[in-house]
Design a protein around this motif. Structure first.
Motif, mmCIF file in Angstrom:
data_model
loop_
_atom_site.group_PDB
_atom_site.id
_atom_site.type_symbol
_atom_site.label_atom_id
_atom_site.label_comp_id
_atom_site.label_asym_id
_atom_site.label_seq_id
_atom_site.Cartn_x
_atom_site.Cartn_y
_atom_site.Cartn_z
ATOM 1 N N UNK A 101 19.407 -11.606 -4.775
ATOM 2 C CA UNK A 101 17.972 -11.857 -4.918
ATOM 3 C C UNK A 101 17.164 -10.569 -4.891
ATOM 4 N N UNK A 102 16.000 -10.631 -5.549
ATOM 5 C CA UNK A 102 15.054 -9.512 -5.590
ATOM 6 C C UNK A 102 13.829 -9.855 -4.754
ATOM 7 N N UNK A 103 13.220 -8.819 -4.183
ATOM 8 C CA UNK A 103 11.982 -9.002 -3.433
ATOM 9 C C UNK A 103 11.008 -7.891 -3.817
ATOM 10 N N UNK A 104 9.817 -8.287 -4.246
ATOM 11 C CA UNK A 104 8.768 -7.325 -4.601
ATOM 12 C C UNK A 104 7.808 -7.181 -3.423
ATOM 13 N N UNK A 105 7.592 -5.952 -2.993
ATOM 14 C CA UNK A 105 6.675 -5.656 -1.902
ATOM 15 C C UNK A 105 5.559 -4.762 -2.443
ATOM 16 N N UNK A 106 4.315 -5.189 -2.262
ATOM 17 C CA UNK A 106 3.189 -4.361 -2.693
ATOM 18 C C UNK A 106 3.049 -3.156 -1.754
ATOM 19 N N UNK A 107 2.922 -1.965 -2.347
ATOM 20 C CA UNK A 107 2.689 -0.741 -1.568
ATOM 21 C C UNK A 107 1.200 -0.435 -1.635
ATOM 22 N N UNK A 108 0.422 -1.216 -0.881
ATOM 23 C CA UNK A 108 -1.036 -1.193 -0.989
ATOM 24 C C UNK A 108 -1.735 -0.558 0.209
ATOM 25 N N UNK A 109 -0.997 -0.384 1.313
ATOM 26 C CA UNK A 109 -1.623 0.094 2.533
ATOM 27 C C UNK A 109 -2.271 -1.013 3.339
ATOM 28 N N UNK A 110 -2.171 -2.266 2.882
ATOM 29 C CA UNK A 110 -2.834 -3.389 3.562
ATOM 30 C C UNK A 110 -2.035 -3.921 4.756
ATOM 31 N N UNK A 111 -0.784 -3.572 4.841
ATOM 32 C CA UNK A 111 0.075 -3.942 5.971
ATOM 33 C C UNK A 111 0.054 -5.450 6.246
ATOM 34 N N UNK A 112 0.466 -6.209 5.270
ATOM 35 C CA UNK A 112 0.533 -7.665 5.413
ATOM 36 C C UNK A 112 1.989 -8.085 5.572
ATOM 37 N N UNK A 113 2.257 -8.754 6.687
ATOM 38 C CA UNK A 113 3.601 -9.267 6.962
ATOM 39 C C UNK A 113 3.517 -10.777 7.131
ATOM 40 N N UNK A 114 4.352 -11.478 6.425
ATOM 41 C CA UNK A 114 4.368 -12.936 6.513
ATOM 42 C C UNK A 114 5.800 -13.416 6.373
ATOM 43 N N UNK A 115 6.092 -14.522 7.022
ATOM 44 C CA UNK A 115 7.431 -15.108 6.917
ATOM 45 C C UNK A 115 7.464 -16.220 5.879
#
Length: 199
Positions: free
Chosen positions: A105-119
């Motif tokens: 599987x692939x996972x895209x993570x935004x590198x925005x500086x917003x520091x959002x973590x969710x499960x």
């Protein structure tokens, strides 16, 4: 008497030498195993975009840059013990929440500086750092093993608008058409030396 002492000393030297060889060879076997494990790591960075102008849009309507992580192992990986970073001196700069990435599987993570973590799997993750077109380093860090699972070093390589940089099998280069969340197998890959020589 002297002959017996000489034979005893020779035997002692022989076994000391054998013990030393076994210890040294064992050290090298262990070292080779560690290096091989790093080379066959579970999580890798497959591509990233550091100058997103018209591509992916986050929930705030921003064209945030992004990083794609891929689980190339044959088992699911709990990401709670892993991190992303753009600084080799801060390997655990942004840690993943407790989510699982399945095999292949692939996972895209935004590198925005917003520091959002969710499960929640249907909500996007955001790192606490931003990318820029002069980025030099990206890494996936295994916190429990205290080692980098994957590193991409792109010193002296400019990043271009809406163009990804990533891997296709064992080759690295610019991906003309980014493919977030999908394989780069059929993407057009341009070698960095060709792009930078004409820019």
């Amino acid at each position: 008497m002297l002959k017996a002492r000489s034979q005893s000393a020779n035997k002692r030297f022989f076994w000391i030498a054998i013990s030393f060889i076994l210890v040294v060879s064992g050290f090298y076997v262990a070292s080779d195993f560690v290096n091989q494990a790093a080379g066959n790591s579970d999580l890798i960075i497959t591509e990233f975009v550091a100058a997103n102008q018209t591509g992916l849009i986050d929930k705030d309507g921003d064209f945030s840059d992004w990083i794609e992580v891929y689980n190339r192992s044959d088992h699911a990986v709990n990401l709670s013990g892993w991190a992303l970073t753009d600084d080799p001196e801060q390997p655990a700069k942004w840690t993943f929440p407790e989510i699982t990435l399945g095999s292949g599987e692939y996972l895209v993570v935004f590198a925005s500086g917003k520091n959002i973590k969710t499960e929640r799997l249907n909500e996007a993750l955001h790192t606490n750092f931003k990318l820029n077109r002069n980025i030099q380093f990206l890494g996936v860090y295994n916190i429990l093993d205290n080692s980098f699972s994957d590193k991409i070093v792109v010193e002296s390589l400019e990043q271009f608008d809406d163009m990804a940089y990533g891997r296709q099998q064992d080759d690295f280069g610019y991906l003309v058409s980014p493919s977030p969340g999908m394989s780069n197998k059929n993407a057009m890959l341009l070698k960095p030396e060709l792009v930078n020589s004409t820019s």
